[in-house]
Write a protein that holds these residues in place. Sequence first.
Motif, PDB file in Angstrom:
ATOM      1  N   ALA A  22       0.842  -1.196   0.000  1.00 54.84           N
ATOM      2  CA  ALA A  22       0.000   0.000   0.000  1.00 54.84           C
ATOM      3  C   ALA A  22       0.882   1.252   0.000  1.00 54.84           C
ATOM      4  O   ALA A  22       0.590   2.239  -0.682  1.00 54.84           O
ATOM      5  CB  ALA A  22      -0.924  -0.012   1.213  1.00 54.84           C
ATOM      6  N   LYS A  23       1.991   1.186   0.731  1.00 54.28           N
ATOM      7  CA  LYS A  23       2.951   2.301   0.735  1.00 54.28           C
ATOM      8  C   LYS A  23       3.630   2.424  -0.620  1.00 54.28           C
ATOM      9  O   LYS A  23       3.781   3.515  -1.165  1.00 54.28           O
ATOM     10  CB  LYS A  23       4.038   2.041   1.793  1.00 54.28           C
ATOM     11  CG  LYS A  23       3.808   2.749   3.108  1.00 54.28           C
ATOM     12  CD  LYS A  23       5.029   2.590   4.001  1.00 54.28           C
ATOM     13  CE  LYS A  23       4.637   1.922   5.302  1.00 54.28           C
ATOM     14  NZ  LYS A  23       5.808   1.533   6.102  1.00 54.28           N
ATOM     15  N   ASN A  26       1.060   3.640  -3.020  1.00 59.24           N
ATOM     16  CA  ASN A  26       0.293   4.788  -2.524  1.00 59.24           C
ATOM     17  C   ASN A  26      -1.202   4.595  -2.784  1.00 59.24           C
ATOM     18  O   ASN A  26      -1.902   5.496  -3.257  1.00 59.24           O
ATOM     19  CB  ASN A  26       0.797   6.091  -3.156  1.00 59.24           C
ATOM     20  CG  ASN A  26       0.320   7.323  -2.380  1.00 59.24           C
ATOM     21  OD1 ASN A  26       0.021   7.230  -1.200  1.00 59.24           O
ATOM     22  ND2 ASN A  26       0.225   8.453  -3.054  1.00 59.24           N
ATOM     23  N   ARG A  27      -1.678   3.400  -2.462  1.00 56.04           N
ATOM     24  CA  ARG A  27      -3.059   3.013  -2.763  1.00 56.04           C
ATOM     25  C   ARG A  27      -3.406   1.823  -1.873  1.00 56.04           C
ATOM     26  O   ARG A  27      -2.549   1.001  -1.588  1.00 56.04           O
ATOM     27  CB  ARG A  27      -3.096   2.568  -4.233  1.00 56.04           C
ATOM     28  CG  ARG A  27      -4.429   2.141  -4.748  1.00 56.04           C
ATOM     29  CD  ARG A  27      -4.324   1.716  -6.227  1.00 56.04           C
ATOM     30  NE  ARG A  27      -3.804   2.788  -7.055  1.00 56.04           N
ATOM     31  CZ  ARG A  27      -2.691   2.713  -7.794  1.00 56.04           C
ATOM     32  NH1 ARG A  27      -1.966   1.626  -7.823  1.00 56.04           N
ATOM     33  NH2 ARG A  27      -2.307   3.737  -8.516  1.00 56.04           N
ATOM     34  N   ASN A  28      -4.660   1.761  -1.455  1.00 52.54           N
ATOM     35  CA  ASN A  28      -5.059   0.602  -0.661  1.00 52.54           C
ATOM     36  C   ASN A  28      -5.474  -0.564  -1.545  1.00 52.54           C
ATOM     37  O   ASN A  28      -5.867  -0.365  -2.696  1.00 52.54           O
ATOM     38  CB  ASN A  28      -6.222   0.967   0.263  1.00 52.54           C
ATOM     39  CG  ASN A  28      -5.750   1.846   1.410  1.00 52.54           C
ATOM     40  OD1 ASN A  28      -4.648   1.657   1.944  1.00 52.54           O
ATOM     41  ND2 ASN A  28      -6.566   2.828   1.768  1.00 52.54           N
ATOM     42  N   ASN A  47      -3.397  -1.777 -10.394  1.00 56.13           N
ATOM     43  CA  ASN A  47      -2.394  -0.838 -10.899  1.00 56.13           C
ATOM     44  C   ASN A  47      -2.654  -0.626 -12.379  1.00 56.13           C
ATOM     45  O   ASN A  47      -2.174  -1.401 -13.205  1.00 56.13           O
ATOM     46  CB  ASN A  47      -0.976  -1.389 -10.707  1.00 56.13           C
ATOM     47  CG  ASN A  47      -0.565  -1.425  -9.257  1.00 56.13           C
ATOM     48  OD1 ASN A  47      -1.252  -2.011  -8.428  1.00 56.13           O
ATOM     49  ND2 ASN A  47       0.532  -0.797  -8.933  1.00 56.13           N
TER      50      ASN A  47
END
Length: 133
Positions: A22-23, A26-28, A47
């Motif tokens: 997630a880091k 930059n998305r859950n 993605n």
Amino acid sequence: MYKIEHIGIAVKNIDEATLLYAKLFNRNAYKTEIVESEAVSTVFFQNGESKIELLAANNETSAIAKFIDKKGEGIHHIAFAVDDIYKEVERLKGEGFQAISEAPKKGADNKLVFFFHPKSTNGVLVELCQEIQ
Ligand code: ZN
């Protein structure tokens, strides 16, 4: 066989890996799913057109546990989208690719899935997947 639908990554700890990816992205994750028949927990990230599937073993008999024992964490398989999985499986069997199971079965993320052995594909576990309508 079409686009890369997803890449599967074998991880030891699904919760830690989910936070890490997630880091990275930059998305859950958009989905978490347990596949009982394979004894795996899966987490999916979208993605663009493709996805990343994190896979962790739920017990020691799981293929993911065996994979991590042998090779460590890392890329486990590449999944390609197909329109007619039954037809494509027959075609590839006919070409001599080594099937891992008898027939396509229900996998994670609402897909029919089928795998070809890495021995017959230069070391890459190849998954075919088709959206269940
Ligand atoms: Zn997969």
